[in-house]
Design a protein around this motif. Structure first.
Motif, PDB file in Angstrom:
ATOM      1  N   TRP A 132       0.823  -1.211   0.000  1.00 45.32           N
ATOM      2  CA  TRP A 132       0.000   0.000   0.000  1.00 45.32           C
ATOM      3  C   TRP A 132       0.858   1.262   0.000  1.00 45.32           C
ATOM      4  CZ3 TRP A 132      -4.502   2.126  -0.953  1.00 45.32           C
ATOM      5  CH2 TRP A 132      -4.809   3.376  -0.387  1.00 45.32           C
ATOM      6  N   SER A 136       0.416   1.071  -4.056  1.00 39.83           N
ATOM      7  CA  SER A 136      -1.027   1.315  -4.248  1.00 39.83           C
ATOM      8  C   SER A 136      -1.433   2.743  -3.899  1.00 39.83           C
ATOM      9  CB  SER A 136      -1.835   0.318  -3.408  1.00 39.83           C
ATOM     10  OG  SER A 136      -1.583  -1.005  -3.826  1.00 39.83           O
ATOM     11  N   ALA A 137      -0.998   3.241  -2.748  1.00 36.80           N
ATOM     12  CA  ALA A 137      -1.375   4.602  -2.351  1.00 36.80           C
ATOM     13  C   ALA A 137      -0.770   5.652  -3.265  1.00 36.80           C
ATOM     14  CB  ALA A 137      -0.940   4.854  -0.903  1.00 36.80           C
ATOM     15  N   ASN A 139      -0.708   5.471  -6.470  1.00 33.76           N
ATOM     16  CA  ASN A 139      -1.397   5.441  -7.761  1.00 33.76           C
ATOM     17  C   ASN A 139      -0.733   4.515  -8.776  1.00 33.76           C
ATOM     18  OD1 ASN A 139      -3.755   6.430  -9.002  1.00 33.76           O
ATOM     19  ND2 ASN A 139      -2.589   7.900 -10.225  1.00 33.76           N
ATOM     20  N   ASN A 287      -5.431  11.687  -6.905  1.00 33.52           N
ATOM     21  CA  ASN A 287      -5.745  10.357  -6.378  1.00 33.52           C
ATOM     22  C   ASN A 287      -4.888  10.029  -5.149  1.00 33.52           C
ATOM     23  OD1 ASN A 287      -7.653   9.891  -8.358  1.00 33.52           O
ATOM     24  ND2 ASN A 287      -6.217   8.857  -9.734  1.00 33.52           N
ATOM     25  N   ASN A 291      -6.192   9.139  -1.433  1.00 34.20           N
ATOM     26  CA  ASN A 291      -5.771   7.914  -0.748  1.00 34.20           C
ATOM     27  C   ASN A 291      -5.273   8.197   0.670  1.00 34.20           C
ATOM     28  OD1 ASN A 291      -6.353   6.285  -2.950  1.00 34.20           O
ATOM     29  ND2 ASN A 291      -4.277   6.412  -3.794  1.00 34.20           N
ATOM     30  N   CYS A 292      -4.804   9.408   0.892  1.00 34.53           N
ATOM     31  CA  CYS A 292      -4.292   9.799   2.216  1.00 34.53           C
ATOM     32  C   CYS A 292      -5.292  10.658   2.977  1.00 34.53           C
ATOM     33  CB  CYS A 292      -2.971  10.543   2.058  1.00 34.53           C
ATOM     34  SG  CYS A 292      -1.679   9.567   1.286  1.00 34.53           S
TER      35      CYS A 292
END
Length: 338
Positions: A132, A136-137, A139, A287, A291-292
């Motif tokens: 992550w 993933s986080a 992008n 994005n 995500n954060c």
């Protein structure tokens, strides 16, 4: 018993030893709990009453003489040992060479100092990360090639645990735990499954920067990097930004600086172009903010990242990155600590 005491006194007076260990053996022999003199005191109980006073005085005197003899011998050897251990202040001193910092540490400290004057704080975090925070986080889509085994060191067979490939993972952790405004830099060691050569290594160091606030623009990014380049490479340094692509920034760019060796005229270092690439940068992708849990409609920001080894190679004109990892003292002694 008087005859035995007199013989013992004569024997003690003639004692000659060669070491402290011998002195200790004599002390045990004569004055220990099971020693000769202690045995005489045991026998003293059997002496007739009319002789106790005379023999008692002589026996006590024997014990005193023996103790004094042992102490004198011990003092003599301790004095000799002390004299042998004394430092001769007239002797010439032994010089020790003073070590210096590693060139990577020198450059890292210089970069951190420059950005600290611009209000950036320093943040560091773990090198073993999860998918992550590394991908993933930021992008990275599931099919992105950076996720493949050829670029990433995964821990055992767990595809979710890996050695971080960039310090962007620290950016994510800071954005998750700290509300904007955020202005920080993130130095650290990173790992990529690459073949080691004169220009690449499987272990290297990065330093990334992040600025999140209201109304942050690309112009802010450009001015920040221009100040950094001039402070790092000299006030004559110029920069240029070329469009590029990174999953976690949009728009993205790569930054070049004018070659300090040829003054922009062209040389082997800049491949006759007059420019040398030093970092990647861009505006943080909306994005990534989402995500954060940062509102993309209120906040914006920029990020940048550079390899510390690459800056060190440019700064010190090093042509092989492997020299920075071989710990050859002849190479490292050329650099001054700061």
């Amino acid at each position: 018993m008087l005859k035995k005491i007199e013989d013992l006194r004569e024997e003690i007076s003639k004692i000659n030893v060669t070491s402290l260990a011998d002195v200790e053996e004599l002390r045990i022999k004569y004055l220990g709990k099971k020693g000769i003199i202690s045995a005489l005191f045991e026998d003293f109980r059997n002496v007739p009453q009319q002789e106790k006073k005379e023999i008692g005085l002589v026996l006590n005197y024997l014990k005193t003489e023996a103790q004094e003899k042992i102490n004198d011998l011990k003092s003599q050897f301790e004095a000799k040992t002390s004299r042998s251990q004394q430092i001769d202040l007239t002797m010439q001193g032994i010089s020790f060479s003073v070590g210096s910092r590693h060139p990577v540490s020198i450059i890292k400290n210089q970069i951190c100092e420059i950005f600290s004057t611009l209000g950036y704080t320093l943040s560091e975090n773990r090198e073993i990360e999860d998918d992550w925070h590394v991908f993933s986080a930021l992008n990275f889509p599931p099919e992105h090639p950076a996720r493949d085994m050829q670029d990433t060191f995964f821990i055992s067979k767990n595809p979710d645990i890996l050695l971080r490939t960039h310090t962007s993972s620290v950016q994510i952790r800071v954005m998750e735990s700290q509300p904007p405004p955020i202005r920080a830099i993130f130095p650290g060691r990173v790992y990529r499954n690459e073949a080691i050569s004169a220009r690449a290594h499987c272990i290297f160091h990065q330093i990334e920067g992040l600025y999140i606030d209201k109304n942050v623009s690309f112009a802010d990014l450009k001015q920040t990097l221009l100040v950094f380049a001039k402070e790092m490479f000299g006030q004559q340094t110029e920069i240029r930004l070329r469009p590029s692509f990174f999953p976690f920034t949009e728009p993205s760019a790569e930054m070049d600086i004018s070659c300090s060796l040829c003054g922009g005229k062209g040389c082997a270092i800049c491949k006759q172009t007059g420019w040398v690439e030093i970092l990647g940068c861009g505006m943080v992708d909306p994005n990534v903010l989402e995500n954060c849990y940062i509102d993309k409609n209120i906040y914006s920001g920029f990020a940048f990242g550079m390899g510390i080894e690459r800056i060190a190679m440019l700064k010190y004109r090093i042509n092989d990155i492997r020299l920075l990892f071989e710990n050859d003292i002849r190479f490292l002694e050329q650099f001054q600590s700061v």
